[in-house]
Scaffold this active site. Sequence first.
Site, PDB file in Angstrom:
ATOM      1  N   HIS A 198      98.848  85.865  90.776  1.00 34.64           N
ATOM      2  CA  HIS A 198      99.303  86.609  89.712  1.00 34.64           C
ATOM      3  C   HIS A 198     100.802  86.794  90.226  1.00 34.64           C
ATOM      4  O   HIS A 198     101.481  87.670  89.656  1.00 34.64           O
ATOM      5  CB  HIS A 198      98.850  88.259  89.676  1.00 34.64           C
ATOM      6  N   PHE A 232      99.634  86.461  82.770  1.00 33.91           N
ATOM      7  CA  PHE A 232     100.418  86.157  83.582  1.00 33.91           C
ATOM      8  C   PHE A 232     100.579  84.726  83.580  1.00 33.91           C
ATOM      9  O   PHE A 232      99.589  83.871  83.425  1.00 33.91           O
ATOM     10  CB  PHE A 232      99.452  86.572  85.087  1.00 33.91           C
ATOM     11  N   ALA A 233     101.680  84.311  84.230  1.00 37.74           N
ATOM     12  CA  ALA A 233     102.123  82.806  84.116  1.00 37.74           C
ATOM     13  C   ALA A 233     101.202  82.050  84.729  1.00 37.74           C
ATOM     14  O   ALA A 233     100.851  80.854  84.487  1.00 37.74           O
ATOM     15  CB  ALA A 233     103.560  82.543  84.577  1.00 37.74           C
ATOM     16  N   ASP A 234     100.509  82.866  85.845  1.00 38.81           N
ATOM     17  CA  ASP A 234      99.635  81.760  86.501  1.00 38.81           C
ATOM     18  C   ASP A 234      98.428  81.377  85.763  1.00 38.81           C
ATOM     19  O   ASP A 234      97.754  80.342  86.037  1.00 38.81           O
ATOM     20  CB  ASP A 234      98.840  82.796  87.801  1.00 38.81           C
ATOM     21  N   PHE A 235      98.211  81.989  84.794  1.00 36.38           N
ATOM     22  CA  PHE A 235      96.888  81.700  84.013  1.00 36.38           C
ATOM     23  C   PHE A 235      97.350  80.437  82.911  1.00 36.38           C
ATOM     24  O   PHE A 235      96.554  80.034  82.219  1.00 36.38           O
ATOM     25  CB  PHE A 235      96.632  82.816  82.841  1.00 36.38           C
ATOM     26  N   GLU A 289      92.640  81.468  77.099  1.00 40.30           N
ATOM     27  CA  GLU A 289      93.868  80.758  76.981  1.00 40.30           C
ATOM     28  C   GLU A 289      93.818  79.706  76.087  1.00 40.30           C
ATOM     29  O   GLU A 289      94.619  79.327  75.415  1.00 40.30           O
ATOM     30  CB  GLU A 289      94.350  80.603  78.347  1.00 40.30           C
ATOM     31  N   GLU A 300      96.148  88.154  74.911  1.00 37.18           N
ATOM     32  CA  GLU A 300      95.244  88.966  75.377  1.00 37.18           C
ATOM     33  C   GLU A 300      95.973  90.232  75.495  1.00 37.18           C
ATOM     34  O   GLU A 300      96.821  90.678  76.100  1.00 37.18           O
ATOM     35  CB  GLU A 300      94.652  88.326  76.616  1.00 37.18           C
TER      36      GLU A 300
END
Lengths: 325, 334
Positions: free
Chosen positions: B135, B89-92, B66, B37
């Site tokens: 995030h 962001f790794a959270d996603f 994603e 993205e």
Amino acid sequence: MPEFSEELVIRLYKTMYTIRGFEEKVSEYARTGMVPGFMIHLSVGQEAVPAGVCAALREDDYIVSTHRGHGHLIAKGARTDRMMAELKGKEAGYCRGRGGSMHITSVEVGGLGANGIVGAGLVIAPGAALSARMRGTDQVAVCFFGDGASNQGTFHEGLNLAATWKLPVVFVCENNGYGFSTPQRAHQSIGRISRRAEAYEMPGITVNGDDVMEVFLAASWAVERARSGGGPTLLEATTCRWHGHFEDDDDDYRSAEEKATFPAHDPIALLERRCIEEGLSSTAQLERIRSEVEEEIARACAFAEESEEPSPEDDAGLVFAGGER
Amino acid sequence: MAETMAAETEFLTYFQAVRLALKEEMELDPSVFLMGEDIRFSIFGPTKDLHLEVGESRVLDTPITESAFVGAAVGAAITGMRPVVEIMFADFMTVCMDQIINQAAKIRFMTGGQVKVPLVIRAPGGMLTSSAAQHSQCLEALFMHIPGLKICVPSGPVDAKGLLKSAIRDDDPVLFFEHKALYFASEEVPTDPQFTVPMGQAAVLREGEDVTVFAVSGMVSSAVSAANSLARDGISAEVIDPRTLVPLDKQALLASVRKTGRLVTVEEGCLTGGVGAEISALVTAEAWSDLKGPVVRVAAKDQPVPFSPVLEAACAPTAQTIAAAVRECVEKNR
């Protein structure tokens, strides 16, 4: 417009009859405990869809399959002996017994995998199509999925990506009217899933999935469009699943009246009638094909039965390509 | 040192090192390409305008989906390409767990080895100035539980470059956790395109006799600071950076613990079920007789990361809290 030569009609008939024969044997095996596990999902009654779609494909094209994937793989050219060995969990199976029915895969015939997650293939197929384009080939990726999967986020994400990037994908919805036990009207507000194509500015077509010739014609059009750079198509084939969702399913969510209509949908009987009525083939020739197929299935069963069990010691080498844990 | 020694170096930040690795690997191998993205814009810089250098077709901006682009990367990887995708962001990564856990990690095994899945997922994790709970996470431990995934946690620019190149050349799915707070850290980085850091080899950043400090990613520099301050008080701490959690350099870890007899693990992820829990269990099982006392785990609190700068600072370990834990570990177990 492709022609219905005798050769093509025979091929379609043989494919459908092989799927039927293979799966009826699997059903028998499931009832008698001759295959492990209860997650056996059969496509008996739906044979015209994989047969018609895969006949429109080249050997090097890809298919991404569902948990109901035996028919797809047979139609793409997989060997029934290695498939039966896989269903029995044997080392000679396509996946060396590590996948089983739900994950049966034969990459050598372009089968990129059956999937135990409903809707997962809808995002994998566009990736295979993207890869084909980046590698400079004109391969096409077909993604099989069901009416239930058409509600997953991956349906919308996959169609959006494929349409935006004009990827060579054909999304084939096998609409058998049920997501497991839930009838279509109870899981989505639309009747024709192909209407969703409009949201992505791609063609959406609904065909009678009992009619292998109709499926073949529509698939040929969509595959040619994809191959020539026209982008993806959503092809919906209405069909009928004769067995339960899986073999241990009591299937009490469908009435006796409804089940009584199944034979009228039989794609194999339908093609037989057309062959005879339109002179495309003779009764004797169809009879010969049926006995050839029956012999093949018997050989496949014997092969699977005689095959070796896999060894747990070989598992580690399959987790990572380099063999390390 | 295990890595290829290279004469020429360039002073680079962590994000520039990542960028150089991506550029070099794309130049070396036409099957490598990037998807994600807004990666041409690139919020943290590693892929900014990279398409102008390597070609439009090699750096693809995707819709914000994603599942779609990680799933597509799986499809591309099993059909002959080497995709490198970025999760902004790794959270996603939680949005596309099926694609990571059920697909990428399992396809090779489920198909009996018919395919390989040479896929890299770059994912910036960790806390950075009030990014708050969605995030800021370190999710390494979550994925260590899933067989089939390799996990890189580079703590500096040299490792960022060298490990990313190894990850791209690897035939398995690799989760490559970059730490946001490290993006502007800098050091001399080898410019040789053949320079790599192999996966599965830990770095001993500081030798010591009294205690082993096993520190991960953004915690490595804090652990080194803590060790330096403890040295002034006569405590000799050995600092180990695993560099990859899967594969894990067990030999380096066990050798160090056998020498020092004490172990402190340090991570920015949560305590419960964290990386330290696995390391602790491993060392307890394999070096029990060498341990002088229980393994001490230093980690973030078991709570979502807060927004307030004051609360955020109190959530993760610092050089001071690490030093205090190490001192206690040594003094309690003389």
